[in-house]
Design an enzyme around this catalytic site. Structure first.
Site, PDB file in Angstrom:
ATOM      1  N   ALA A  59      14.443  16.291 101.412  1.00 22.19           N
ATOM      2  CA  ALA A  59      14.598  17.689 100.995  1.00 22.19           C
ATOM      3  C   ALA A  59      15.508  17.715  99.781  1.00 22.19           C
ATOM      4  O   ALA A  59      16.375  16.842  99.624  1.00 22.19           O
ATOM      5  CB  ALA A  59      15.197  18.546 102.119  1.00 22.19           C
ATOM      6  N   ILE A  61      17.940  19.623  99.103  1.00 25.00           N
ATOM      7  CA  ILE A  61      19.367  19.859  99.377  1.00 25.00           C
ATOM      8  C   ILE A  61      20.059  18.684 100.056  1.00 25.00           C
ATOM      9  O   ILE A  61      21.283  18.687 100.182  1.00 25.00           O
ATOM     10  CB  ILE A  61      19.582  21.127 100.222  1.00 25.00           C
ATOM     11  CG1 ILE A  61      18.967  20.967 101.613  1.00 25.00           C
ATOM     12  CG2 ILE A  61      19.081  22.354  99.505  1.00 25.00           C
ATOM     13  CD1 ILE A  61      19.536  21.943 102.630  1.00 25.00           C
ATOM     14  N   TYR A  62      19.324  17.679 100.510  1.00 25.12           N
ATOM     15  CA  TYR A  62      19.985  16.543 101.143  1.00 25.12           C
ATOM     16  C   TYR A  62      20.856  15.836 100.097  1.00 25.12           C
ATOM     17  O   TYR A  62      20.344  15.230  99.147  1.00 25.12           O
ATOM     18  CB  TYR A  62      18.968  15.556 101.722  1.00 25.12           C
ATOM     19  CG  TYR A  62      18.179  16.057 102.914  1.00 25.12           C
ATOM     20  CD1 TYR A  62      18.471  17.266 103.535  1.00 25.12           C
ATOM     21  CD2 TYR A  62      17.115  15.312 103.419  1.00 25.12           C
ATOM     22  CE1 TYR A  62      17.748  17.710 104.622  1.00 25.12           C
ATOM     23  CE2 TYR A  62      16.386  15.753 104.520  1.00 25.12           C
ATOM     24  CZ  TYR A  62      16.703  16.960 105.107  1.00 25.12           C
ATOM     25  OH  TYR A  62      15.967  17.400 106.177  1.00 25.12           O
ATOM     26  N   SER A  63      22.158  15.916 100.299  1.00 24.26           N
ATOM     27  CA  SER A  63      23.121  15.348  99.350  1.00 24.26           C
ATOM     28  C   SER A  63      22.848  15.828  97.928  1.00 24.26           C
ATOM     29  O   SER A  63      22.976  15.081  96.963  1.00 24.26           O
ATOM     30  CB  SER A  63      23.125  13.815  99.415  1.00 24.26           C
ATOM     31  OG  SER A  63      23.723  13.375 100.607  1.00 24.26           O
ATOM     32  N   ARG A  64      22.435  17.083  97.836  1.00 25.14           N
ATOM     33  CA  ARG A  64      22.188  17.742  96.550  1.00 25.14           C
ATOM     34  C   ARG A  64      21.302  16.911  95.619  1.00 25.14           C
ATOM     35  O   ARG A  64      21.615  16.655  94.463  1.00 25.14           O
ATOM     36  CB  ARG A  64      23.501  18.097  95.860  1.00 25.14           C
ATOM     37  CG  ARG A  64      23.324  19.097  94.734  1.00 25.14           C
ATOM     38  CD  ARG A  64      24.637  19.671  94.258  1.00 25.14           C
ATOM     39  NE  ARG A  64      24.444  20.549  93.113  1.00 25.14           N
ATOM     40  CZ  ARG A  64      23.955  21.792  93.163  1.00 25.14           C
ATOM     41  NH1 ARG A  64      23.626  22.305  94.330  1.00 25.14           N
ATOM     42  NH2 ARG A  64      23.803  22.514  92.079  1.00 25.14           N
TER      43      ARG A  64
END
Length: 342
Positions: A59, A61-64
């Site tokens: 995704a 947003i995972y660790s931006r």
């Protein structure tokens, strides 16, 4: 590795898929999940692919964005048709007014950014990470259909939708001839069975396959949490417990007790039993497993190649049963008209 069709589509996916939420470890929340770098990611992907797990879920947003970047780099050099990538967008990814949601503006930018980070020309399964009630559904669906027709996306899904969110979207897609959702990435576990009340019957009726996230109940079914014992120092629940699905302690212990009994009968671990139970549920196409290290990954891979007996499934069903909310408890009283999906 067993493969299943993803909902009412022609795409075959492995029953276990590999989640990349542990990649990167940027920020306190994702650091608690894991801090897998590119070198370790390559090793984990090698193990997964060797076992037949060729669907990798991420995704933006995972660790931006770092999780997607690490996944893309770790996959470099492998034939593109040897693996499948799923990723998601909808959550806020910046401070701007249009850097959140499922608008045409945000989705077009999100997909292009994910493609760049992943180092690929297309995404096999793209999922909305959550419902956006402020954007007309027609705008979202037409945008996704355009992206499918452009070859950037192959299949579409959603995540964390309510039943009416999903059903309205499916109806509009059919009415306009747009690409329809074939997957719902949903929370489902032995200590989180709300999915069965409405989303599972909807999935059966409409041909939407479940992509299960957090199958071990937000880290509570790892086999390390038991009645009368302190939370292990290494548990991510020290940081993330309040951010995940709530679970009453006594209910959790009741389910873990049942899992321990079956572990003694089968010689399997608590996580393997919890995962195997999910793989026998209707609509489940694939269960997303995560791993901070090789040991965790290999243990989770041991959830396939065998099945719990009907009696063992019934034991787990009874231990994890919960009172339903209205109108589901009312409907359950009339099984001849409303049979249970399970």
């Amino acid at each position: 590795m067993e493969h299943r069709y993803l909902g009412r589509s022609g795409l075959r996916v492995p029953v276990l898929s590999f989640g990349t939420g542990t990649f990167g470890g940027h920020g306190d929340f994702f650091k608690a999940w894991g801090q897998t770098d590119v070198a370790e990611a390559r090793r984990l992907l090698d193990i997964a692919l060797e076992a037949g797990v060729n669907l990798f879920d991420s995704a933006d947003i995972y660790s931006r964005g770092a999780a997607e970047s690490i996944l893309g780099e770790a996959l470099q050099g492998r034939p593109r048709d040897s693996y499948l990538i799923s990723t998601k967008a909808t959550f806020r990814f910046g401070d701007g007014e249009n850097e959140v949601g499922s608008s045409r503006q945000h989705l077009l930018r999100s997909v292009d950014a994910s493609l760049k980070r992943l180092g690929t020309d297309y995404i096999d399964l793209f999922q909305l990470h959550g419902f956006d009630a402020r954007t007309p559904i027609e705008e979202t669906l037409s945008t996704l259909d355009d992206l499918v027709r452009a070859g950037k996306l192959r299949y579409l899904g959603v995540s964390n939708f309510s039943g009416w969110h999903l059903m309205k979207s499916l109806d509009l897609a059919e009415r306009h001839g747009w690409s329809r959702y074939v997957a719902h990435q949903a929370y489902y576990s032995l200590i989180g069975r709300d999915y069965e009340w409405e989303l599972m019957p909807l999935g059966l009726d409409q041909g939407v396959g479940a992509v299960v996230w957090s199958p071990l109940g937000w880290g509570r079914l790892t086999g390390k949490i038991r009645r009368g014992q302190p939370l292990p120092d290494t548990s991510r629940l020290h940081v993330t417990a309040d951010m995940g699905p709530p679970v009453e302690q006594e209910y959790l212990y009741r389910v873990v007790d049942a899992l321990d009994d079956i572990a003694a009968q089968t010689g399997k671990t608590v996580p393997q039993i919890a995962l195997n139970w999910l793989l026998q549920r209707p609509t489940v196409a694939t269960v997303v497993i995560g791993a901070r290290n090789e040991e965790q990954l290999r243990q989770n891979l041991g959830a396939v190649g065998w099945n719990l007996t009907p009696e063992q499934v019934a034991t787990l069903d009874a231990a994890s049963a919960r009172d339903k909310a209205y109108p589901y408890w009312h409907q359950a009283g009339f099984a001849e008209r409303n049979p249970s999906p399970v």
